[in-house]
Structures are given as structure tokens and as C-alpha cells.
Write an enzyme that holds these catalytic residues in place. Structure first.
Site, PDB file in Angstrom:
ATOM      1  N   GLU A 106       0.847  -1.155  -0.043  1.00 51.00           N
ATOM      2  CA  GLU A 106      -0.172   0.016  -0.155  1.00 51.00           C
ATOM      3  C   GLU A 106       0.896   1.346  -0.005  1.00 51.00           C
ATOM      4  O   GLU A 106       1.518   1.414   1.037  1.00 51.00           O
ATOM      5  CB  GLU A 106      -0.871  -0.052   1.165  1.00 51.00           C
ATOM      6  CG  GLU A 106      -1.930  -0.993   1.390  1.00 51.00           C
ATOM      7  CD  GLU A 106      -2.842  -0.932   2.461  1.00 51.00           C
ATOM      8  OE1 GLU A 106      -2.431  -0.329   3.295  1.00 51.00           O
ATOM      9  OE2 GLU A 106      -3.784  -1.855   2.562  1.00 51.00           O
ATOM     10  N   TYR A 146     -11.032  -4.433   3.290  1.00 45.83           N
ATOM     11  CA  TYR A 146     -10.025  -3.982   4.215  1.00 45.83           C
ATOM     12  C   TYR A 146     -10.970  -3.987   5.577  1.00 45.83           C
ATOM     13  O   TYR A 146     -11.680  -3.304   5.864  1.00 45.83           O
ATOM     14  CB  TYR A 146      -9.551  -2.776   4.122  1.00 45.83           C
ATOM     15  CG  TYR A 146      -8.139  -2.178   4.959  1.00 45.83           C
ATOM     16  CD1 TYR A 146      -8.518  -2.184   6.456  1.00 45.83           C
ATOM     17  CD2 TYR A 146      -7.160  -1.828   4.457  1.00 45.83           C
ATOM     18  CE1 TYR A 146      -7.402  -1.858   7.120  1.00 45.83           C
ATOM     19  CE2 TYR A 146      -5.993  -1.342   5.146  1.00 45.83           C
ATOM     20  CZ  TYR A 146      -6.301  -1.399   6.562  1.00 45.83           C
ATOM     21  OH  TYR A 146      -5.250  -0.694   7.523  1.00 45.83           O
ATOM     22  N   ASP A 175      -5.461   8.372  10.597  1.00 39.87           N
ATOM     23  CA  ASP A 175      -4.095   7.809  10.889  1.00 39.87           C
ATOM     24  C   ASP A 175      -3.536   8.206  12.168  1.00 39.87           C
ATOM     25  O   ASP A 175      -3.875   9.536  12.690  1.00 39.87           O
ATOM     26  CB  ASP A 175      -3.024   8.084   9.814  1.00 39.87           C
ATOM     27  CG  ASP A 175      -3.444   7.167   8.626  1.00 39.87           C
ATOM     28  OD1 ASP A 175      -3.293   5.956   8.595  1.00 39.87           O
ATOM     29  OD2 ASP A 175      -3.490   7.966   7.592  1.00 39.87           O
TER      30      ASP A 175
END
Length: 289
Positions: A55, A180, A66
Site C-alpha cells: 500500500e 479491508y 491515521d
């Protein structure tokens, strides 16, 4: 029901790993960290260390999903001059040495600024295999997905423990390549222990799709990789790898350190293949809803 035929590098990878009875190891790095000129060699180091799919994070100034490690990586990459056009040039450089599947991991803002039609054409030409659209709401995904799929790019979406069945149905509809799975609520980052409820999340998502399921967020040790190796089809590690780059960015042996750390993480997946009854992805999926 969502299905994925092995017509892309990503689809072919998961089909091959399923046949081998092994989980796929997916490695994340922020493109341009510590400097843009090093990204290609770091990707190749990850591949030598046993990563099956990479990725490539598009650095962004407001990466809301994040944690601090990847936030700092984005800041370093942006200061060093990395942007989407330069990232695609880096992909072209990688493709001169490797055919490892490459996934563009991005928030929507850089992609919208670049232009989706242009992105689909340029990403495919450069050698990208799919796009993970981090903050695109699946309720608004139809048009962007159609554009990317027309260029034979896989589109990957996130499924979280808090996702409703309605949202999981949409995630399944618009995903290709794999889904995911976000192992826990919150942002990315290393965790000392795996989150509880992973089995329940896998079972819930499996009711909506036969696509491979890859688990990420918080995975950082070989023991955790081993524990998940028969639970899901793919295992995603990001922050632990990015932290290794951060710690050793100024060291002459950065590439070697990253390769060695990746090799240690992937060691459990190089053990003799599991029997078919215990291999990732070999169990019969529950009926789709």
C-alpha cells in the site's frame, strides 16, 4: 453478493495464496518518507522481506484515520516534496524492477484535486493495481468506483466493527480485490494486543461477500501475524513499518533494517502451508445477504 475474479494482480495474488493455504501479507508505507527518492528502494526492500502487496500512502495534510506515526510520515513526505504526480513516477520506477501488486492508499482530497478521470488513466499506465479510498463514503461511491473499475483498477473499502449491515452491504458491492477490515475503532497505530471481536467482524462481513478479507490497524508483531494467519485472508501492517523508517531514516543501513524487520514479521507465513481445513480463506463462506 460481491465477487472478485483473478483478473488483476491483486485478485491473482489472493487466489494464489488461497491455493497455497497461506495468508497474504500487505505492507503500508507513506510514499515520499523520508524522501521521495528512497520510496522505490524501500518498496523493493519490503518485497524482499516477504511482503506480497504494497500500500503506497499518498501523503496528506489531514490524515484523520491515521495515528501519530503515519501523521508524522505524511508531514515529512510533504515537506520533502512528494505529491501524486511524483508518486506515479515512483511507481513507474518500481515497475522497472518488480511486478508486486501496488495499491494507492489515499484520502479523497488529493485524488479530487488530481481529477478522477485523469487519475484512473495515469495510475493504470504507471502500474497501480487498485485504489483504497480511505474517506470516501460508500453511499457516494458509485461514480468514482465506475471510473476506476473502467481502468481495471480494483477499489478497496474499509469495514469497521461499528459498520452497520447496510454499510457492509455497500462495502461489499463497491469493493473488488479484497475488503479491508479495521480491527478496532480509532486510528492506526501499533497495539500490544489484538483487539477483541475480530472473529465477529470477519463473520459479519463474510455474510455479505466472498471477497478476500484483510485485517489491519494495530498489527505490529510476528506473534500477532501468526495468530491471524488462519483467521483472515490477508494481514496488513503499517505503523510498525513506518516507525522503522522513522527511527532509521538517517542510517546508512535503512533499507537493510526495513527488509530484516519485514522478514521477521512475515516469518510465520513462510512456515509449511497449513492443511486445507485450516488454511485462510478455504472455509465455505456464509450465505450472502
Amino acid at each position: 453478493m460481491s465477487t472478485s475474479l483473478p483478473t488483476t494482480r491483486i485478485g491473482e495474488l489472493f487466489a494464489r495464496k488461497k491455493q497455497e493455504g497461506r495468508a497474504t501479507f500487505i505492507a503500508y508505507l507513506t510514499a515520499g518518507d523520508p524522501v521521495p527518492d528512497r520510496t522505490a528502494e524501500l518498496v523493493l526492500a519490503l518485497e524482499r522481506g516477504g511482503a506480497d502487496l504494497i500500500e503506497l500512502g499518498v501523503p496528506f495534510s489531514d490524515p484523520i484515520a491515521d495515528g501519530p506515526v503515519i501523521q508524522r510520515a505524511s508531514e515529512r513526505a510533504l515537506r520533502a516534496g512528494m505529491n501524486l504526480p511524483r508518486l506515479l513516477d515512483t511507481v513507474r520506477e518500481i515497475r522497472r524492477s518488480s511486478q508486486i501488486p501496488l495499491l494507492l492508499f489515499s484520502y479523497m482530497n488529493p485524488l479530487l484535486r488530481y481529477g478522477f478521470d485523469r487519475l484512473a488513466t495515469d495510475a493504470r499506465e504507471a502500474g497501480i493495481d487498485g485504489v483504497l479510498l480511505t474517506d470516501l463514503s460508500v453511499e457516494e461511491a458509485e461514480a468514482p468506483v465506475a471510473t476506476l473499475r473502467a481502468a481495471n483498477l480494483d477499489t478497496i473499502f474499509l469495514a469497521a466493527p461499528t459498520s452497520t449491515d447496510r454499510r457492509l452491504d455497500l462495502v461489499a458491492r463497491y469493493s473488488s480485490g479484497f475488503v479491508y477490515l479495521v480491527s478496532r475503532t480509532g486510528v492506526t497505530g501499533e497495539q500490544a494486543a489484538l483487539a477483541p471481536g475480530i472473529g465477529d467482524l470477519i463473520a459479519r462481513v463474510r455474510r455479505h461477500t466472498t471477497l478476500p478479507l484483510a485485517l489491519g490497524f494495530g498489527i505490529s508483531t510476528a506473534d500477532q501475524v501468526a495468530a491471524l494467519s488462519t483467521t483472515c485472508d490477508g494481514i496488513i501492517v503499517g505503523s510498525a513499518l513506518v516507525k522503522t523508517i522513522e527511527r532509521h531514516a538517517a542510517d546508512a543501513d535503512l533499507v537493510e533494517r526495513l527488509e530484516a524487520f519485514t522478514s521477521a514479521l512475515t516469518a510465520p507465513l513462510r512456515a509449511p502451508a497449513l492443511a486445507a481445513t485450516g488454511a485462510p480463506g478455504t472455509s465455505s463462506p456464509a450465505p450472502a445477504s
